[in-house]
Motif scaffolding. Structure first.
Motif, mmCIF file in Angstrom:
data_model
loop_
_atom_site.group_PDB
_atom_site.id
_atom_site.type_symbol
_atom_site.label_atom_id
_atom_site.label_comp_id
_atom_site.label_asym_id
_atom_site.label_seq_id
_atom_site.Cartn_x
_atom_site.Cartn_y
_atom_site.Cartn_z
ATOM 1 N N ALA A 155 -14.951 -9.705 6.849
ATOM 2 C CA ALA A 155 -15.984 -8.675 6.673
ATOM 3 C C ALA A 155 -16.050 -8.177 5.238
ATOM 4 N N VAL A 156 -14.889 -8.128 4.544
ATOM 5 C CA VAL A 156 -14.889 -7.634 3.162
ATOM 6 C C VAL A 156 -14.956 -8.773 2.151
ATOM 7 N N GLY A 157 -15.064 -10.014 2.628
ATOM 8 C CA GLY A 157 -15.201 -11.145 1.712
ATOM 9 C C GLY A 157 -13.910 -11.626 1.107
ATOM 10 N N GLY A 158 -12.761 -11.288 1.710
ATOM 11 C CA GLY A 158 -11.476 -11.716 1.179
ATOM 12 C C GLY A 158 -11.063 -10.920 -0.043
ATOM 13 N N PHE A 159 -10.007 -11.376 -0.685
ATOM 14 C CA PHE A 159 -9.520 -10.703 -1.885
ATOM 15 C C PHE A 159 -10.484 -10.950 -3.050
ATOM 16 N N PRO A 160 -10.738 -9.921 -3.853
ATOM 17 C CA PRO A 160 -11.575 -10.146 -5.033
ATOM 18 C C PRO A 160 -10.848 -11.054 -6.013
ATOM 19 N N VAL A 161 -11.548 -12.023 -6.554
ATOM 20 C CA VAL A 161 -10.919 -12.986 -7.469
ATOM 21 C C VAL A 161 -10.847 -12.352 -8.846
ATOM 22 N N GLN A 162 -9.756 -11.627 -9.063
ATOM 23 C CA GLN A 162 -9.513 -10.978 -10.347
ATOM 24 C C GLN A 162 -8.021 -11.094 -10.637
ATOM 25 N N PRO A 163 -7.614 -11.048 -11.915
ATOM 26 C CA PRO A 163 -6.238 -11.371 -12.279
ATOM 27 C C PRO A 163 -5.240 -10.240 -12.092
ATOM 28 N N LEU A 164 -5.703 -9.052 -11.738
ATOM 29 C CA LEU A 164 -4.816 -7.902 -11.570
ATOM 30 C C LEU A 164 -5.512 -6.899 -10.654
ATOM 31 N N MET A 165 -4.728 -6.115 -9.932
ATOM 32 C CA MET A 165 -5.253 -5.053 -9.058
ATOM 33 C C MET A 165 -6.058 -5.597 -7.873
ATOM 34 N N GLU A 166 -5.837 -6.865 -7.519
ATOM 35 C CA GLU A 166 -6.584 -7.391 -6.376
ATOM 36 C C GLU A 166 -6.175 -6.695 -5.079
ATOM 37 N N ASP A 167 -4.920 -6.247 -5.010
ATOM 38 C CA ASP A 167 -4.467 -5.534 -3.816
ATOM 39 C C ASP A 167 -5.091 -4.137 -3.734
ATOM 40 N N ILE A 168 -5.233 -3.479 -4.891
ATOM 41 C CA ILE A 168 -5.863 -2.154 -4.922
ATOM 42 C C ILE A 168 -7.322 -2.250 -4.484
ATOM 43 N N GLU A 169 -8.023 -3.230 -5.025
ATOM 44 C CA GLU A 169 -9.441 -3.393 -4.686
ATOM 45 C C GLU A 169 -9.603 -3.802 -3.226
ATOM 46 N N MET A 170 -8.720 -4.655 -2.736
ATOM 47 C CA MET A 170 -8.784 -5.056 -1.331
ATOM 48 C C MET A 170 -8.593 -3.837 -0.428
ATOM 49 N N SER A 171 -7.659 -2.968 -0.771
ATOM 50 C CA SER A 171 -7.441 -1.753 0.017
ATOM 51 C C SER A 171 -8.687 -0.885 0.025
ATOM 52 N N ARG A 172 -9.319 -0.737 -1.102
ATOM 53 C CA ARG A 172 -10.556 0.056 -1.170
ATOM 54 C C ARG A 172 -11.613 -0.494 -0.218
ATOM 55 N N ARG A 173 -11.752 -1.810 -0.208
ATOM 56 C CA ARG A 173 -12.763 -2.425 0.650
ATOM 57 C C ARG A 173 -12.412 -2.245 2.123
ATOM 58 N N LEU A 174 -11.136 -2.440 2.453
ATOM 59 C CA LEU A 174 -10.724 -2.328 3.852
ATOM 60 C C LEU A 174 -10.818 -0.895 4.361
ATOM 61 N N LYS A 175 -10.646 0.083 3.467
ATOM 62 C CA LYS A 175 -10.747 1.483 3.880
ATOM 63 C C LYS A 175 -12.134 1.824 4.410
ATOM 64 N N ARG A 176 -13.138 1.052 4.011
ATOM 65 C CA ARG A 176 -14.483 1.294 4.534
ATOM 66 C C ARG A 176 -14.581 0.906 6.005
ATOM 67 N N LEU A 177 -13.656 0.058 6.454
ATOM 68 C CA LEU A 177 -13.654 -0.373 7.851
ATOM 69 C C LEU A 177 -12.791 0.531 8.718
ATOM 70 N N SER A 178 -11.631 0.914 8.210
ATOM 71 C CA SER A 178 -10.755 1.822 8.952
ATOM 72 C C SER A 178 -9.679 2.333 8.008
ATOM 73 N N ALA A 179 -9.008 3.399 8.416
ATOM 74 C CA ALA A 179 -7.807 3.834 7.703
ATOM 75 C C ALA A 179 -6.706 2.813 7.962
ATOM 76 N N PRO A 180 -5.745 2.686 7.047
ATOM 77 C CA PRO A 180 -4.680 1.704 7.252
ATOM 78 C C PRO A 180 -3.638 2.184 8.253
ATOM 79 N N ALA A 181 -3.013 1.232 8.931
ATOM 80 C CA ALA A 181 -1.829 1.517 9.722
ATOM 81 C C ALA A 181 -0.647 1.494 8.761
ATOM 82 N N CYS A 182 -0.023 2.643 8.516
ATOM 83 C CA CYS A 182 1.085 2.748 7.570
ATOM 84 C C CYS A 182 2.400 2.699 8.354
#
Length: 230
Positions: A155-182
């Motif tokens: 739904a979010v198109g996978g990880f953004p293809v960038q050389p740094l902060m891909e995990d931060i950006e992925m989290s931002r995208r996933l937060k639009r779908l739901s809060a994370p299970a911590c």
């Protein structure tokens, strides 16, 4: 291995001969429980591939770059749920069950707490701060072993293809779908970054880069600085 495994673990690798044996033997118990282990190599020049091959359910090759490799691994995998694991990170016991329970309700993604393993006396405090910040912001890092449903990944198109902060950006995208299970269960990740460069210097560097990324600076620019300092 069931025809459609419940969980696929995707491990991006690049010259990981020092860590891959320990990782694959660590994952052997999960493999025995029907978890698919997908290793995605980005062009290792050592014997990473040969060492991973006997245990990996699937071993594929990709262009280098963690985001590219993780996306390639997700496409090649068959699991209903996906977990992305760094080569120097170890999962808690029966992580497959923990992930399944976390994704059984309204949450479509999540992460584990992290424990940092190394020599520096500040590592427990750094891990505590990472876990607390993640819980407050809903942003996770790759060290915390992100997991998600395949539907959420697509739904979010996978990880953004960038050389740094891909995990931060992925989290931002996933937060639009739901809060994370911590999850309170801990993964154990290497603290070598803090041991080698110094704890305070590494903390200052990472916060500076994250602030500049939040302000809109390109990940490519930040990655060049990160590689130069590291």
């Amino acid at each position: 291995m069931p025809p459609t495994p419940r969980l696929s673990i995707v491990v991006p690798t690049l010259n990981e001969s020092d860590t891959i044996d320990a990782l694959m033997h660590h994952l052997l118990a999960l493999w025995g429980c029907g978890v698919e282990i997908v290793v995605v190599d980005g062009g290792s020049r050592d014997d990473t591939v040969a060492r991973a091959a006997p245990i990996a359910s699937r071993l594929i090759h990709s262009e280098p770059g963690r985001a590219r490799q993780m996306n390639a691994g997700a496409r090649a995998s068959r699991g209903e749920h996906l977990l992305f694991l760094h080569a120097d990170t170890r999962l808690p016991r029966r992580a497959d069950r923990l992930v399944a329970r976390a994704l059984a309700g309204s949450r479509c993604w999540g992460r584990f707490n992290v424990r940092l393993e190394g020599r520096h006396p500040l590592l427990p405090l750094i891990a505590f701060a990472m876990n607390r910040r993640s819980r407050l912001t809903g942003i996770a890092t790759g060290d915390q072993a992100l997991f998600m449903t395949r539907r959420a990944f697509e739904a979010v198109g996978g990880f953004p293809v960038q050389p740094l902060m891909e995990d931060i950006e992925m989290s931002r995208r996933l937060k639009r779908l739901s809060a994370p299970a911590c999850l309170g269960a801990r993964v154990t990740s290497s603290g070598r970054r803090w041991d080698q460069a110094g704890a305070w210097a590494t903390i200052r560097l990472m916060w500076r880069l994250r602030f500049r990324y939040w302000r809109g600076e390109a990940a490519e620019v930040l990655a060049r600085e990160y590689r130069h300092v590291r």
